[in-house]
Structures are given as structure tokens and as C-alpha cells.
Motif scaffolding. Structure first.
Motif, mmCIF file in Angstrom:
data_model
loop_
_atom_site.group_PDB
_atom_site.id
_atom_site.type_symbol
_atom_site.label_atom_id
_atom_site.label_comp_id
_atom_site.label_asym_id
_atom_site.label_seq_id
_atom_site.Cartn_x
_atom_site.Cartn_y
_atom_site.Cartn_z
ATOM 1 N N ASP A 209 4.209 -26.280 5.493
ATOM 2 C CA ASP A 209 3.559 -25.340 4.592
ATOM 3 C C ASP A 209 4.569 -24.853 3.560
ATOM 4 N N SER A 210 4.096 -24.599 2.355
ATOM 5 C CA SER A 210 4.957 -24.057 1.320
ATOM 6 C C SER A 210 4.120 -23.187 0.397
ATOM 7 N N TYR A 211 4.790 -22.468 -0.489
ATOM 8 C CA TYR A 211 4.098 -21.657 -1.470
ATOM 9 C C TYR A 211 4.343 -22.221 -2.853
ATOM 10 N N GLU A 212 3.416 -21.937 -3.718
ATOM 11 C CA GLU A 212 3.561 -22.398 -5.102
ATOM 12 C C GLU A 212 4.898 -21.971 -5.681
ATOM 13 N N GLY A 213 5.506 -22.862 -6.438
ATOM 14 C CA GLY A 213 6.757 -22.557 -7.113
ATOM 15 C C GLY A 213 7.995 -22.842 -6.296
ATOM 16 N N GLN A 214 7.824 -23.082 -5.003
ATOM 17 C CA GLN A 214 8.984 -23.363 -4.162
ATOM 18 C C GLN A 214 9.370 -24.835 -4.224
ATOM 19 N N GLU A 215 10.604 -25.108 -3.850
ATOM 20 C CA GLU A 215 11.055 -26.485 -3.690
ATOM 21 C C GLU A 215 10.757 -26.907 -2.255
ATOM 22 N N VAL A 216 10.225 -28.107 -2.107
ATOM 23 C CA VAL A 216 9.887 -28.610 -0.782
ATOM 24 C C VAL A 216 10.735 -29.837 -0.483
#
Lengths: 112, 119
Positions: free
Chosen positions: A11-18
Motif C-alpha cells: 500500500d502507498s499514498y499518492e505522491g510517495q515513492e514506491v
């Protein structure tokens, strides 16, 4: 065939680097590492391929350490539309036939 | 440029019936591949055409499956008779010839798939 291991989901949030890491301990000398992306109700789509060190294109970066036993797909500043399943494949560059092996992939969910 | 197209997008048939799936590759692509994902499993290779010839059909599950590629253009995959375990999504992909356009990787372009349900 080199077997690959990836996290089942992230899971990640918008704008983050994955960063999605793939392990391939028995990669062969001539094997390349290729990543595909698949959206629901679509076929897989090529993202990036590399052999060693770092590869970057307009979509992602691929980091491969010197021993090549793992690789990391990096998606900069993800958006909701990056929610998909990501597959790491290891094999000869043209990945023909039975060498084109999809594992279960990593299901990435990008949250607002 | 049009991508790989597949027809139909969905097919629901009864066990024992026959179904034919069609794939139109990207124009000019010599290589055409069929894959499938059955329920809960991973995407698996079925076979590979180079133009009209079968290069590798080692992934075909049994003789109920017949693939053809007329004149090296579109391809069909026929399942006859269909069984329950044939249900899944069938993908087609195409790629240029090896080394085309100076590419080091013969990228495969996938179609959207045909969802087959056998009741």
C-alpha cells in the motif's frame, strides 16, 4: 528457470515513492530482469528491463545490485492510476516461451 | 497505431461446447503468443508463433486446444470440447522479430484478454 519472489501486496499514498523488491537468487549469467504492470481487465504491459546497475526511463527506475540476486523497481511519486499488479520476470532478454514466467506479482494499492 | 485486439472479450459456454478465440496482433509483428490465467493461478505461456509457424507449443495443456495463425496475420485458439477447468482469461501478445529496430528487448504487447467461462 530463475524463480522470483516478490511481496504479495503493498500500500502507498499518492505522491510517495514506491519501491518493490524482487528476489531472484538463482539468476543465470545471461538472464535479464524485466518488469510488467497489469491493470484490471487489461493485459500486462512492459515497464522496464535491465541487466545490471541502474536503468531509468520515463516511467520507472530499476536498481540491480552487483550480485544481481535481487532488483528493485522504483516508481517516483505514485498516483491513484498506478494501482496495479507488478510482475518481476527473470530470463533471457527475449523471454520466449516457457521462459516467460509470470509469478503472482505484487498488488500495489495507491491510496488518496 | 492499434494495439493487440482480442475477440470476444467475454465468452460463456457450456461444458462440451466449442469456443474459438481470436487475436489480431499489431501489424507487422511476426511473433504472436498465447497465454492464459486460470482461476487463482498465474499467467502461463501456451504457445508461440513466428509468422504462420508454431515455434513453441510446449505450454498447450492438451489436444483439446488448437491454435492456428492464418497467413501469419491473426490467430485463433479453439477449445473443443471445453471443460470446466478451461475457464480463465486468455491473453494474446505480439512482438516484432528479434533485433528489429535495433531494440535489445523484443517487447511483447498484450491484448486485453478474453474471459472464458465454462459452465
Amino acid at each position: 528457470l530463475a524463480k522470483t519472489t516478490q511481496p504479495i501486496s503493498m500500500d502507498s499514498y499518492e505522491g510517495q515513492e514506491v519501491n518493490i523488491t524482487c528476489s531472484h537468487n538463482n539468476i543465470a549469467t545471461n538472464d535479464y530482469i524485466t518488469w510488467y504492470q497489469q491493470f484490471p481487465s487489461q493485459g500486462p504491459r512492459f515497464i522496464i528491463q535491465g541487466y545490471k546497475t541502474k536503468v531509468t526511463n520515463e516511467v520507472a527506475s530499476l536498481f540491480i545490485p552487483a550480485d544481481r540476486k535481487s532488483s528493485t523497481l522504483s516508481l517516483p511519486r505514485v498516483s491513484l492510476s498506478d494501482t496495479a499488479v507488478y510482475y518481476c520476470l527473470v530470463g533471457l532478454p527475449y523471454n520466449y516461451g516457457q521462459n516467460f514466467v509470470f509469478g503472482p506479482g505484487t498488488r500495489l494499492s495507491v491510496l488518496p | 497505431e492499434a494495439g493487440v485486439t482480442q475477440f470476444p472479450s467475454h465468452s460463456v459456454i457450456e461444458k462440451g461446447q466449442t469456443v474459438t478465440l481470436r487475436c489480431d496482433p499489431i501489424s507487422g509483428h511476426d511473433n504472436l503468443y498465447w497465454y492464459r490465467r486460470v482461476m487463482g493461478k498465474e499467467i502461463k505461456f501456451l504457445l508461440h508463433f513466428v509468422k504462420e509457424s508454431k515455434q513453441d507449443e510446449s505450454g498447450m495443456p492438451n489436444n483439446r486446444f488448437l491454435a492456428e495463425r492464418t497467413g501469419g496475420t491473426y490467430s485463433t485458439l479453439k477449445v473443443q470440447p471445453a471443460e470446466l477447468e478451461d475457464s480463465g482469461v486468455y491473453f494474446c501478445a505480439s512482438s516484432q522479430g528479434a533485433g528489429a529496430s535495433g531494440m535489445t528487448y523484443n517487447e511483447q504487447f498484450f491484448g486485453p484478454g478474453t474471459r472464458l467461462t465454462v459452465l
